[in-house]
Write a protein that holds these residues in place. Structure first.
Motif, PDB file in Angstrom:
ATOM      1  N   ASN A  40     106.679 -25.990  46.743  1.00  0.00           N
ATOM      2  CA  ASN A  40     107.326 -27.216  47.200  1.00  0.00           C
ATOM      3  C   ASN A  40     106.300 -27.955  48.045  1.00  0.00           C
ATOM      4  O   ASN A  40     105.926 -27.492  49.118  1.00  0.00           O
ATOM      5  CB  ASN A  40     108.580 -26.884  48.020  1.00  0.00           C
ATOM      6  CG  ASN A  40     109.296 -28.121  48.524  1.00  0.00           C
ATOM      7  OD1 ASN A  40     108.771 -29.224  48.495  1.00  0.00           O
ATOM      8  ND2 ASN A  40     110.502 -27.917  49.007  1.00  0.00           N
ATOM      9  N   THR A  42     106.706 -31.035  49.260  1.00  0.00           N
ATOM     10  CA  THR A  42     107.352 -32.107  50.009  1.00  0.00           C
ATOM     11  C   THR A  42     106.870 -32.081  51.450  1.00  0.00           C
ATOM     12  O   THR A  42     106.862 -31.023  52.087  1.00  0.00           O
ATOM     13  CB  THR A  42     108.885 -31.950  49.963  1.00  0.00           C
ATOM     14  OG1 THR A  42     109.294 -31.898  48.590  1.00  0.00           O
ATOM     15  CG2 THR A  42     109.576 -33.105  50.666  1.00  0.00           C
ATOM     16  N   GLU A  43     106.485 -33.229  51.953  1.00  0.00           N
ATOM     17  CA  GLU A  43     105.992 -33.310  53.336  1.00  0.00           C
ATOM     18  C   GLU A  43     107.031 -32.736  54.288  1.00  0.00           C
ATOM     19  O   GLU A  43     108.207 -33.086  54.234  1.00  0.00           O
ATOM     20  CB  GLU A  43     105.688 -34.756  53.697  1.00  0.00           C
ATOM     21  CG  GLU A  43     105.038 -34.905  55.053  1.00  0.00           C
ATOM     22  CD  GLU A  43     104.608 -36.327  55.350  1.00  0.00           C
ATOM     23  OE1 GLU A  43     104.319 -36.598  56.515  1.00  0.00           O
ATOM     24  OE2 GLU A  43     104.571 -37.159  54.426  1.00  0.00           O
ATOM     25  N   ASN A  45     108.193 -29.733  54.304  1.00  0.00           N
ATOM     26  CA  ASN A  45     109.036 -28.705  53.705  1.00  0.00           C
ATOM     27  C   ASN A  45     108.254 -27.851  52.712  1.00  0.00           C
ATOM     28  O   ASN A  45     108.755 -27.496  51.657  1.00  0.00           O
ATOM     29  CB  ASN A  45     110.252 -29.351  53.021  1.00  0.00           C
ATOM     30  CG  ASN A  45     111.316 -28.339  52.660  1.00  0.00           C
ATOM     31  OD1 ASN A  45     111.383 -27.262  53.221  1.00  0.00           O
ATOM     32  ND2 ASN A  45     112.136 -28.684  51.694  1.00  0.00           N
ATOM     33  N   HIS A  46     107.018 -27.521  53.029  1.00  0.00           N
ATOM     34  CA  HIS A  46     106.216 -26.729  52.105  1.00  0.00           C
ATOM     35  C   HIS A  46     106.788 -25.321  51.982  1.00  0.00           C
ATOM     36  O   HIS A  46     107.130 -24.687  52.968  1.00  0.00           O
ATOM     37  CB  HIS A  46     104.769 -26.647  52.581  1.00  0.00           C
ATOM     38  CG  HIS A  46     104.068 -27.960  52.497  1.00  0.00           C
ATOM     39  ND1 HIS A  46     102.929 -28.219  53.196  1.00  0.00           N
ATOM     40  CD2 HIS A  46     104.324 -29.087  51.801  1.00  0.00           C
ATOM     41  CE1 HIS A  46     102.522 -29.450  52.945  1.00  0.00           C
ATOM     42  NE2 HIS A  46     103.358 -29.997  52.101  1.00  0.00           N
ATOM     43  N   ARG A  97     118.648 -35.769  45.482  1.00  0.00           N
ATOM     44  CA  ARG A  97     117.196 -35.898  45.592  1.00  0.00           C
ATOM     45  C   ARG A  97     116.574 -36.377  44.286  1.00  0.00           C
ATOM     46  O   ARG A  97     117.046 -36.039  43.211  1.00  0.00           O
ATOM     47  CB  ARG A  97     116.568 -34.547  45.942  1.00  0.00           C
ATOM     48  CG  ARG A  97     116.994 -34.004  47.275  1.00  0.00           C
ATOM     49  CD  ARG A  97     116.474 -32.615  47.471  1.00  0.00           C
ATOM     50  NE  ARG A  97     116.786 -32.122  48.810  1.00  0.00           N
ATOM     51  CZ  ARG A  97     116.637 -30.874  49.188  1.00  0.00           C
ATOM     52  NH1 ARG A  97     116.167 -29.971  48.331  1.00  0.00           N
ATOM     53  NH2 ARG A  97     116.936 -30.506  50.410  1.00  0.00           N
ATOM     54  N   TYR A  99     113.273 -35.751  42.264  1.00  0.00           N
ATOM     55  CA  TYR A  99     112.208 -34.762  42.169  1.00  0.00           C
ATOM     56  C   TYR A  99     111.092 -35.259  41.257  1.00  0.00           C
ATOM     57  O   TYR A  99     111.364 -35.850  40.213  1.00  0.00           O
ATOM     58  CB  TYR A  99     112.735 -33.448  41.577  1.00  0.00           C
ATOM     59  CG  TYR A  99     113.662 -32.697  42.477  1.00  0.00           C
ATOM     60  CD1 TYR A  99     113.167 -31.732  43.348  1.00  0.00           C
ATOM     61  CD2 TYR A  99     115.028 -32.926  42.459  1.00  0.00           C
ATOM     62  CE1 TYR A  99     114.021 -31.023  44.183  1.00  0.00           C
ATOM     63  CE2 TYR A  99     115.897 -32.223  43.290  1.00  0.00           C
ATOM     64  CZ  TYR A  99     115.375 -31.277  44.146  1.00  0.00           C
ATOM     65  OH  TYR A  99     116.221 -30.573  44.973  1.00  0.00           O
ATOM     66  N   GLN A 100     109.860 -34.979  41.641  1.00  0.00           N
ATOM     67  CA  GLN A 100     108.687 -35.197  40.802  1.00  0.00           C
ATOM     68  C   GLN A 100     108.039 -33.838  40.608  1.00  0.00           C
ATOM     69  O   GLN A 100     107.696 -33.168  41.591  1.00  0.00           O
ATOM     70  CB  GLN A 100     107.704 -36.149  41.468  1.00  0.00           C
ATOM     71  CG  GLN A 100     106.446 -36.397  40.668  1.00  0.00           C
ATOM     72  CD  GLN A 100     106.679 -37.223  39.425  1.00  0.00           C
ATOM     73  OE1 GLN A 100     107.343 -38.241  39.479  1.00  0.00           O
ATOM     74  NE2 GLN A 100     106.143 -36.783  38.303  1.00  0.00           N
ATOM     75  N   ALA A 120     107.630 -32.242  44.505  1.00  0.00           N
ATOM     76  CA  ALA A 120     108.009 -32.870  45.770  1.00  0.00           C
ATOM     77  C   ALA A 120     109.277 -33.666  45.493  1.00  0.00           C
ATOM     78  O   ALA A 120     109.610 -33.975  44.343  1.00  0.00           O
ATOM     79  CB  ALA A 120     106.907 -33.774  46.299  1.00  0.00           C
ATOM     80  N   TYR A 121     109.993 -33.983  46.546  1.00  0.00           N
ATOM     81  CA  TYR A 121     111.220 -34.770  46.384  1.00  0.00           C
ATOM     82  C   TYR A 121     111.386 -35.728  47.548  1.00  0.00           C
ATOM     83  O   TYR A 121     110.744 -35.597  48.591  1.00  0.00           O
ATOM     84  CB  TYR A 121     112.454 -33.854  46.279  1.00  0.00           C
ATOM     85  CG  TYR A 121     112.752 -33.080  47.514  1.00  0.00           C
ATOM     86  CD1 TYR A 121     113.475 -33.641  48.573  1.00  0.00           C
ATOM     87  CD2 TYR A 121     112.318 -31.769  47.662  1.00  0.00           C
ATOM     88  CE1 TYR A 121     113.737 -32.922  49.728  1.00  0.00           C
ATOM     89  CE2 TYR A 121     112.576 -31.045  48.806  1.00  0.00           C
ATOM     90  CZ  TYR A 121     113.291 -31.622  49.832  1.00  0.00           C
ATOM     91  OH  TYR A 121     113.547 -30.911  50.971  1.00  0.00           O
ATOM     92  N   HIS A 122     112.254 -36.711  47.323  1.00  0.00           N
ATOM     93  CA  HIS A 122     112.736 -37.548  48.424  1.00  0.00           C
ATOM     94  C   HIS A 122     114.228 -37.746  48.223  1.00  0.00           C
ATOM     95  O   HIS A 122     114.742 -37.666  47.101  1.00  0.00           O
ATOM     96  CB  HIS A 122     111.963 -38.870  48.536  1.00  0.00           C
ATOM     97  CG  HIS A 122     112.145 -39.788  47.374  1.00  0.00           C
ATOM     98  ND1 HIS A 122     111.346 -39.750  46.247  1.00  0.00           N
ATOM     99  CD2 HIS A 122     113.057 -40.772  47.147  1.00  0.00           C
ATOM    100  CE1 HIS A 122     111.746 -40.659  45.398  1.00  0.00           C
ATOM    101  NE2 HIS A 122     112.778 -41.299  45.898  1.00  0.00           N
ATOM    102  N   GLU A 123     114.905 -37.922  49.317  1.00  0.00           N
ATOM    103  CA  GLU A 123     116.364 -38.084  49.288  1.00  0.00           C
ATOM    104  C   GLU A 123     116.714 -39.383  48.574  1.00  0.00           C
ATOM    105  O   GLU A 123     116.041 -40.401  48.732  1.00  0.00           O
ATOM    106  CB  GLU A 123     116.937 -38.098  50.714  1.00  0.00           C
ATOM    107  CG  GLU A 123     116.591 -36.871  51.555  1.00  0.00           C
ATOM    108  CD  GLU A 123     117.204 -35.577  51.024  1.00  0.00           C
ATOM    109  OE1 GLU A 123     118.302 -35.598  50.453  1.00  0.00           O
ATOM    110  OE2 GLU A 123     116.548 -34.522  51.199  1.00  0.00           O
TER     111      GLU A 123
END
Length: 127
Positions: A40, A42-43, A45-46, A97, A99-100, A120-123
């Motif tokens: 993961n 995601t900034e 949240n690794h 979310r 996801y990429q 990674a994801y963003h809400e």
């Protein structure tokens, strides 16, 4: 006309999206290599997991399908390098979310398998 590899990877990605949407570790085990590296990126949240830790997470979550979540996914790019490895860039929206995913594939005796999943994801606005 699609090559045999393209058809096989299309099927792999269909199982990938289905397995995630239904939180079905049995289906996902047909997608992932036993030596999977899950990352993961995601900034803030690794996370790093192996296959068994990831499948435990899948088994313990409520499937988005059960909640009736809308489903959105796409395969943006498939790049094969020779006959033994490739990369899939994919996107999906679920669990509030976007996801990429970058999925590294290797060709095994059992066909194409995902050996690394880096994402990674963003809400979403709804999430």
């Amino acid at each position: 006309m699609k090559s045999a590899n393209e058809v096989a990877i299309d099927g792999l990605m269909e199982r990938y999206f289905e397995g995630l949407y239904h939180s079905d570790s049995d289906v996902l085990r047909t997608v992932f290599h036993p030596e999977l590296a899950y990352v993961n990126a995601t900034e803030g949240n690794h996370e790093f997991m192996d296959l068994e830790a990831y499948m435990t997470r899948i088994d313990n979550r409520e499937p988005p399908a059960v909640r009736g979540e809308k489903r959105s996914e796409s395969v943006d790019r498939v790049t094969l390098t020779g006959r033994q490895m490739g990369l899939v860039e994919a996107r999906m929206t679920m669990m509030g979310r976007n996801y990429q995913d970058l999925l590294t594939l290797i060709h095994t005796d059992d066909g194409w398998k995902v050996i690394t999943k880096v994402f990674a994801y963003h809400e979403t606005k709804e999430g």
